[in-house]
Design an enzyme around this catalytic site. Structure first.
Site, PDB file in Angstrom:
ATOM      1  N   TYR A 150      -5.908 -19.376  19.968  1.00 14.48           N
ATOM      2  CA  TYR A 150      -6.340 -18.992  18.609  1.00 14.48           C
ATOM      3  C   TYR A 150      -5.172 -18.407  17.815  1.00 14.48           C
ATOM      4  O   TYR A 150      -4.954 -18.773  16.657  1.00 14.48           O
ATOM      5  CB  TYR A 150      -7.491 -17.985  18.723  1.00 14.48           C
ATOM      6  CG  TYR A 150      -8.202 -17.685  17.425  1.00 14.48           C
ATOM      7  CD1 TYR A 150      -9.102 -18.593  16.864  1.00 14.48           C
ATOM      8  CD2 TYR A 150      -7.997 -16.481  16.757  1.00 14.48           C
ATOM      9  CE1 TYR A 150      -9.761 -18.312  15.679  1.00 14.48           C
ATOM     10  CE2 TYR A 150      -8.651 -16.195  15.577  1.00 14.48           C
ATOM     11  CZ  TYR A 150      -9.537 -17.107  15.037  1.00 14.48           C
ATOM     12  OH  TYR A 150     -10.199 -16.826  13.856  1.00 14.48           O
ATOM     13  N   LYS A 154      -3.602 -20.067  14.471  1.00 18.39           N
ATOM     14  CA  LYS A 154      -3.644 -19.376  13.181  1.00 18.39           C
ATOM     15  C   LYS A 154      -2.242 -19.131  12.630  1.00 18.39           C
ATOM     16  O   LYS A 154      -2.027 -19.193  11.418  1.00 18.39           O
ATOM     17  CB  LYS A 154      -4.437 -18.070  13.317  1.00 18.39           C
ATOM     18  CG  LYS A 154      -5.936 -18.277  13.556  1.00 18.39           C
ATOM     19  CD  LYS A 154      -6.567 -19.176  12.495  1.00 18.39           C
ATOM     20  CE  LYS A 154      -8.086 -19.135  12.515  1.00 18.39           C
ATOM     21  NZ  LYS A 154      -8.688 -20.046  11.516  1.00 18.39           N
TER      22      LYS A 154
HETATM   23  N1  LIG Z   1     -15.474 -14.176  11.294  1.00 16.99           N
HETATM   24  C1  LIG Z   1     -14.305 -13.599  11.470  1.00 16.99           C
HETATM   25  O1  LIG Z   1     -14.201 -12.414  11.856  1.00 16.99           O
HETATM   26  C2  LIG Z   1     -13.033 -14.359  11.166  1.00 16.99           C
HETATM   27  C3  LIG Z   1     -11.840 -13.643  11.081  1.00 16.99           C
HETATM   28  C4  LIG Z   1     -10.662 -14.301  10.813  1.00 16.99           C
HETATM   29  C5  LIG Z   1     -10.669 -15.661  10.617  1.00 16.99           C
HETATM   30  N2  LIG Z   1     -11.831 -16.351  10.714  1.00 16.99           N
HETATM   31  C6  LIG Z   1     -11.766 -17.796  10.502  1.00 16.99           C
HETATM   32  O2  LIG Z   1     -12.578 -18.112   9.405  1.00 16.99           O
HETATM   33  C7  LIG Z   1     -13.049 -19.455   9.541  1.00 16.99           C
HETATM   34  C8  LIG Z   1     -14.555 -19.462   9.347  1.00 16.99           C
HETATM   35  O3  LIG Z   1     -15.127 -18.610  10.298  1.00 16.99           O
HETATM   36  P1  LIG Z   1     -16.600 -18.021  10.126  1.00 16.99           P
HETATM   37  O4  LIG Z   1     -16.556 -16.640  10.627  1.00 16.99           O
HETATM   38  O5  LIG Z   1     -17.125 -18.351   8.787  1.00 16.99           O
HETATM   39  O6  LIG Z   1     -17.327 -18.910  11.260  1.00 16.99           O
HETATM   40  P2  LIG Z   1     -18.758 -19.663  11.291  1.00 16.99           P
HETATM   41  O7  LIG Z   1     -18.978 -19.990  12.722  1.00 16.99           O
HETATM   42  O8  LIG Z   1     -19.782 -18.859  10.560  1.00 16.99           O
HETATM   43  O9  LIG Z   1     -18.468 -21.000  10.462  1.00 16.99           O
HETATM   44  C9  LIG Z   1     -17.578 -21.974  10.941  1.00 16.99           C
HETATM   45  C10 LIG Z   1     -18.144 -23.348  10.624  1.00 16.99           C
HETATM   46  O10 LIG Z   1     -17.183 -24.312  11.074  1.00 16.99           O
HETATM   47  C11 LIG Z   1     -17.904 -25.424  11.550  1.00 16.99           C
HETATM   48  N3  LIG Z   1     -17.071 -26.214  12.455  1.00 16.99           N
HETATM   49  C12 LIG Z   1     -16.640 -25.898  13.707  1.00 16.99           C
HETATM   50  N4  LIG Z   1     -15.941 -26.898  14.229  1.00 16.99           N
HETATM   51  C13 LIG Z   1     -15.891 -27.883  13.288  1.00 16.99           C
HETATM   52  C14 LIG Z   1     -15.294 -29.169  13.230  1.00 16.99           C
HETATM   53  N5  LIG Z   1     -14.626 -29.678  14.273  1.00 16.99           N
HETATM   54  N6  LIG Z   1     -15.430 -29.893  12.102  1.00 16.99           N
HETATM   55  C15 LIG Z   1     -16.124 -29.401  11.044  1.00 16.99           C
HETATM   56  N7  LIG Z   1     -16.730 -28.200  11.047  1.00 16.99           N
HETATM   57  C16 LIG Z   1     -16.600 -27.440  12.150  1.00 16.99           C
HETATM   58  C17 LIG Z   1     -19.114 -24.826  12.268  1.00 16.99           C
HETATM   59  O11 LIG Z   1     -20.158 -25.769  12.409  1.00 16.99           O
HETATM   60  C18 LIG Z   1     -19.467 -23.664  11.334  1.00 16.99           C
HETATM   61  O12 LIG Z   1     -20.478 -24.014  10.412  1.00 16.99           O
HETATM   62  C19 LIG Z   1     -12.599 -19.923  10.925  1.00 16.99           C
HETATM   63  O13 LIG Z   1     -11.440 -20.709  10.788  1.00 16.99           O
HETATM   64  C20 LIG Z   1     -12.274 -18.628  11.652  1.00 16.99           C
HETATM   65  O14 LIG Z   1     -11.282 -18.825  12.636  1.00 16.99           O
HETATM   66  C21 LIG Z   1     -13.013 -15.732  10.972  1.00 16.99           C
END
Ligand SMILES: NC(=O)c1ccc[n+]([C@@H]2O[C@H](COP(=O)([O-])OP(=O)(O)OC[C@H]3O[C@@H](n4cnc5c(N)ncnc54)[C@H](O)[C@@H]3O)[C@@H](O)[C@H]2O)c1
Length: 250
Positions: A150, A154
């Site tokens: 991860y 990132k």
């Molecule tokens: N939630 C956190 O604390 C956090 C912090 C930093 C970064 N992020 C990043 O933010 C982004 C969104 O995260 P989130 O928290 O909204 O997660 P989430 O799980 O709520 O949403 C992620 C979405 O991505 C979709 N997805 C996964 N694999 C996929 C693929 N191969 N093709 C198309 N869609 C796909 C899933 O179906 C889901 O709907 C991610 O990249 C995550 O790494 C999240």
């Protein structure tokens, strides 16, 4: 067909992507939610309204799937103003046990996936001087035990964004990165429920003392996506409540 400013949002059916869709729509735009999870797409469209958004099943690990999804935008909306690359997964595991397949899947979704979408979107974006916002994480600028794939993915998103920013800036396409701290979404809810994320020390370590709401990350991404940031290009914007600048370990 819509004449509204159009955003293509990977991972748009949940969490940060869905919050960005809401923010984009609130300022008069139309959102195309590109997501692997079709059940979540259906729920998201009923929340947002079919006049404001549509869904397209898309797997960012597949070039054919990404190209087909962007082709629907060229055919249906006939314009593209911004892309948010928010599709992502988490898979904590010890670095001495990680498999090649697991490591490469993480890079495929986050890094190659963002590149695939950017590449397919570029011909549409450059017509109107559009923007790309890639979603990284504080994992882009930190070392985190059991997060080798991860953190690598990132960090690479920052490099991808910076190169696209200088390569495509001359065409009027700006590319930036938002790097969230911890956010309350199904992503973190699941990690906490599985015992893979301990939220109490994270809240203690974050100067604001809490996780972000998805809307707070969406607001920063909206800034990077719109004319409010018209001279910001190639930037990685950390939005973490003070987590990474905290030197208060003494
Ligand atoms: N939630 C956190 O604390 C956090 C912090 C930093 C970064 N992020 C990043 O933010 C982004 C969104 O995260 P989130 O928290 O909204 O997660 P989430 O799980 O709520 O949403 C992620 C979405 O991505 C979709 N997805 C996964 N694999 C996929 C693929 N191969 N093709 C198309 N869609 C796909 C899933 O179906 C889901 O709907 C991610 O990249 C995550 O790494 C999240």
């Amino acid at each position: 067909m819509t004449k509204k400013p159009t955003a293509f949002i990977t991972g748009g059916a949940s969490g940060i992507g869905l919050a960005f869709a809401q923010a984009w729509i609130a300022q008069g735009g139309f959102a195309v939610l590109a997501d692997l999870n079709t059940e979540r797409i259906v729920d998201a469209i009923s929340l947002l309204g079919a006049e404001n958004a549509r869904g397209v099943e898309c797997n960012v690990t597949s070039r054919d799937s990404v190209d087909a999804a962007l082709a629907t935008v060229a055919a249906t909306e006939t314009r593209l103003d911004t892309v948010l690359n928010s599709a992502g997964i988490a898979h904590p595991e010890p670095s001495d046990a990680i498999t090649d397949e697991s490591f490469e899947l993480m890079l495929n979704i986050h890094v190659t996936g963002s590149m695939r979408v950017a590449r397919a979107a570029y011909p549409l974006l450059r017509e109107g001087g559009g923007t790309i916002v890639n979603v990284a994480s504080v994992a882009a600028v930190s070392g985190m035990p059991q997060r080798a794939s991860y953190t690598t993915a990132k960090a690479a998103i920052g490099g991808l964004s910076r190169t696209l920013a200088v390569e495509w800036g001359g065409s009027g396409v700006r590319v930036n990165t938002v790097a969230p701290g911890y956010v309350r979404t199904p992503f973190t809810d699941q990690l906490i429920a599985e015992g893979k994320l301990n939220d109490a020390p994270i809240r203690r370590r974050t100067a604001l003392g809490r996780f972000a709401e998805p809307e707070e990350i969406a607001a920063a991404a909206l800034f990077l996506a719109t004319a409010a940031s018209s001279f910001v290009n190639g930037h990685l914007l950390v939005v973490d409540g003070g987590l990474t600048v905290d030197g208060n370990w003494y």
